[in-house]
Design a protein around this motif. Structure first.
Motif, mmCIF file in Angstrom:
data_model
loop_
_atom_site.group_PDB
_atom_site.id
_atom_site.type_symbol
_atom_site.label_atom_id
_atom_site.label_comp_id
_atom_site.label_asym_id
_atom_site.label_seq_id
_atom_site.Cartn_x
_atom_site.Cartn_y
_atom_site.Cartn_z
ATOM 1 N N VAL A 170 0.831 -1.206 0.000
ATOM 2 C CA VAL A 170 0.000 0.000 0.000
ATOM 3 C C VAL A 170 0.869 1.261 0.000
ATOM 4 C CG1 VAL A 170 -1.780 1.261 1.285
ATOM 5 C CG2 VAL A 170 -1.894 -1.208 1.111
ATOM 6 N N GLU A 171 2.018 1.184 0.704
ATOM 7 C CA GLU A 171 2.937 2.331 0.737
ATOM 8 C C GLU A 171 3.393 2.692 -0.669
ATOM 9 O OE1 GLU A 171 4.071 4.026 3.384
ATOM 10 O OE2 GLU A 171 2.953 2.870 4.864
ATOM 11 N N ARG B 97 -5.647 9.065 0.618
ATOM 12 C CA ARG B 97 -5.966 9.938 1.760
ATOM 13 C C ARG B 97 -7.489 9.979 1.993
ATOM 14 N NH1 ARG B 97 -3.928 14.677 3.764
ATOM 15 N NH2 ARG B 97 -2.065 14.370 2.541
ATOM 16 N N ASP B 98 -8.260 10.192 0.904
ATOM 17 C CA ASP B 98 -9.718 10.298 1.028
ATOM 18 C C ASP B 98 -10.347 8.940 1.326
ATOM 19 O OD1 ASP B 98 -9.353 12.939 0.413
ATOM 20 O OD2 ASP B 98 -9.655 12.630 -1.744
ATOM 21 N N VAL B 99 -9.787 7.910 0.690
ATOM 22 C CA VAL B 99 -10.302 6.553 0.898
ATOM 23 C C VAL B 99 -10.181 6.175 2.374
ATOM 24 C CG1 VAL B 99 -9.776 4.117 0.427
ATOM 25 C CG2 VAL B 99 -9.888 5.762 -1.463
ATOM 26 N N PHE B 100 -9.015 6.460 2.969
ATOM 27 C CA PHE B 100 -8.814 6.127 4.383
ATOM 28 C C PHE B 100 -9.671 7.021 5.279
ATOM 29 C CE2 PHE B 100 -4.415 4.060 3.727
ATOM 30 C CZ PHE B 100 -4.972 2.800 3.775
ATOM 31 N N ALA B 101 -9.817 8.289 4.894
ATOM 32 C CA ALA B 101 -10.582 9.224 5.721
ATOM 33 C C ALA B 101 -12.043 8.781 5.808
ATOM 34 C CB ALA B 101 -10.487 10.626 5.142
ATOM 35 N N GLU B 102 -12.560 8.284 4.687
ATOM 36 C CA GLU B 102 -13.976 7.888 4.680
ATOM 37 C C GLU B 102 -14.186 6.501 5.280
ATOM 38 O OE1 GLU B 102 -15.710 8.413 0.815
ATOM 39 O OE2 GLU B 102 -15.043 10.500 0.767
ATOM 40 N N LEU C 188 -7.502 -2.788 5.127
ATOM 41 C CA LEU C 188 -6.328 -2.270 4.437
ATOM 42 C C LEU C 188 -5.529 -1.355 5.372
ATOM 43 C CD1 LEU C 188 -5.523 -2.554 1.436
ATOM 44 C CD2 LEU C 188 -6.506 -0.287 1.080
ATOM 45 N N ALA C 189 -6.236 -0.492 6.091
ATOM 46 C CA ALA C 189 -5.589 0.439 7.014
ATOM 47 C C ALA C 189 -4.867 -0.329 8.121
ATOM 48 C CB ALA C 189 -6.618 1.389 7.606
ATOM 49 N N GLU C 190 -5.474 -1.436 8.535
ATOM 50 C CA GLU C 190 -4.861 -2.250 9.584
ATOM 51 C C GLU C 190 -3.551 -2.871 9.093
ATOM 52 O OE1 GLU C 190 -6.605 -5.890 11.906
ATOM 53 O OE2 GLU C 190 -8.018 -4.196 11.839
ATOM 54 N N ALA D 95 0.807 4.112 6.180
ATOM 55 C CA ALA D 95 0.058 4.903 5.196
ATOM 56 C C ALA D 95 -1.212 5.453 5.842
ATOM 57 C CB ALA D 95 -0.276 4.041 3.982
ATOM 58 N N ALA D 96 -1.901 4.611 6.593
ATOM 59 C CA ALA D 96 -3.169 5.033 7.197
ATOM 60 C C ALA D 96 -2.946 6.166 8.206
ATOM 61 C CB ALA D 96 -3.852 3.842 7.858
ATOM 62 N N GLN D 97 -1.878 6.044 9.014
ATOM 63 C CA GLN D 97 -1.603 7.051 10.048
ATOM 64 C C GLN D 97 -1.369 8.432 9.443
ATOM 65 O OE1 GLN D 97 1.746 5.768 12.352
ATOM 66 N NE2 GLN D 97 0.474 4.253 13.419
ATOM 67 N N ARG D 98 -0.676 8.435 8.306
ATOM 68 C CA ARG D 98 -0.346 9.718 7.677
ATOM 69 C C ARG D 98 -1.590 10.538 7.381
ATOM 70 N NH1 ARG D 98 3.385 7.194 4.709
ATOM 71 N NH2 ARG D 98 2.173 7.133 2.796
ATOM 72 N N PHE D 99 -2.702 9.844 7.169
ATOM 73 C CA PHE D 99 -3.902 10.554 6.735
ATOM 74 C C PHE D 99 -4.905 10.767 7.869
ATOM 75 C CE2 PHE D 99 -2.752 8.177 2.703
ATOM 76 C CZ PHE D 99 -1.928 9.199 2.281
ATOM 77 N N ARG D 100 -4.521 10.415 9.081
ATOM 78 C CA ARG D 100 -5.494 10.584 10.177
ATOM 79 C C ARG D 100 -5.421 11.986 10.762
ATOM 80 N NH1 ARG D 100 -4.734 4.795 12.083
ATOM 81 N NH2 ARG D 100 -6.409 3.772 11.002
#
Ligand SMILES: Nc1ncnc2c1ncn2[C@@H]1O[C@H](COP(=O)(O)OP(=O)(O)OP(=O)(O)O)[C@@H](O)[C@H]1O
Length: 259
Positions: A208-209, A233-238, A247-249, A254-259
């Motif tokens: 994912v990175e 970014r938007d995919v994880f935010a929603e 995926l975020a898990e 990658a997920a943290q960057r967008f939180r």
């Protein structure tokens, strides 16, 4: 003045594919535009990512919907146009190196360039240029293919695919055996080349990175469908679908960057 977006080089419309049983792709739409940014596809194992790549590359039968290349339906291309399609739309899969293992790297690349010329795709590229495209040092030229490591074989497979200077490059886990630092370098060079020649790139990966770094648009696939699409970014935010949460898990950085 109206602006028109460029026509896609490769387009899948309402794609349904199965292997005899229930459908494993269920109504997928996708566009790849020449000279556009790379498009990413991620998702759990068995979601249908490789099936999608094979359908786009004209390698499997489509049950419903269609794939068009330059506006023409791939399954209805004449034999001659199918040949042109194969030179223009290249697929590189995980174990996709298809050359005589007794050949040297130089011979493998030279033969690919010869085939490209036969297909009317003279590019003026040399063996050394193609090795550079995938960050393979020229010292590899005399090496016999069967002596290469898994990651070196994957880079050679990419170099061979680039021999035709393709309109579209379908990459299905192309660099799994390449270590992360080198993977970044290969991808950097590859995207430079794709950008230079206007190749549309589809990147399917569990990394994912890597997909995030490369692809401004990412499709998340689950059970044969795109369940979320857009900038990661938007995919994880929603996080509208459980597959995105999974995926975020699995990609916490990658997920943290967008939180
Ligand atoms: N040749 C085949 N015959 C029958 N079923 C198949 C075949 N190839 C794939 N499948 C099935 O189709 C579904 C989608 O497989 P596919 O390989 O496209 O998934 P994937 O997302 O690429 O998975 P992975 O990330 O593990 O590579 C799976 O359920 C798989 O078992």
């Amino acid at each position: 003045m109206s602006t028109t977006s460029p026509a896609p080089i490769l387009r899948a419309t309402d794609l349904v594919v199965g292997y005899g049983g229930p459908a494993v792709l269920e109504g997928v739409d996708l566009e790849l535009v020449a000279g556009g940014a790379p498009v990413g596809v991620v998702g759990e194992s068995g979601a249908g990512k490789s099936t999608l790549v094979q359908a786009l590359g004209g390698q499997i039968r489509i049950r419903e919907g269609h794939v068009t290349f330059e506006g023409r339906t791939v399954s209805r291309l004449s034999r001659r146009d199918k040949k042109r399609f194969r030179a223009a739309v290249r697929t590189v899969a995980q174990n996709g190196l298809d050359v005589d293992p007794r050949w040297t790297v130089e011979r493998a690349v030279a033969e690919a360039l010869k085939d490209a010329r036969k297909a009317g795709r003279t590019s003026g590229q040399t063996v050394a240029d193609l090795l550079d495209d995938v960050a393979l040092p020229h010292g590899f030229a005399p090496r016999t293919v069967h002596t290469l490591s898994g990651g070196e074989k994957q880079r050679l497979a990419l170099a061979l695919a680039l021999a035709t200077r393709p309109e579209a490059l379908l990459l299905d886990e192309p660099l799994t055996a390449v270590d992360p630092a080198m993977r970044g370098e290969v991808v950097r060079r590859l995207t430079e080349v794709a950008d230079e020649i206007g190749t549309a790139v589809l990147l399917v990966s569990h990394d994912v990175e890597l997909v995030d770094r490369l692809c401004p648009t990412v499709h998340v696939m689950a059970e044969g469908m795109f369940v979320a699409s857009g900038a990661l970014r938007d995919v994880f935010a929603e996080a509208a679908h459980p597959a995105v949460a999974d995926l975020a898990e699995n990609a916490p950085l990658a997920a943290q960057r967008f939180r």
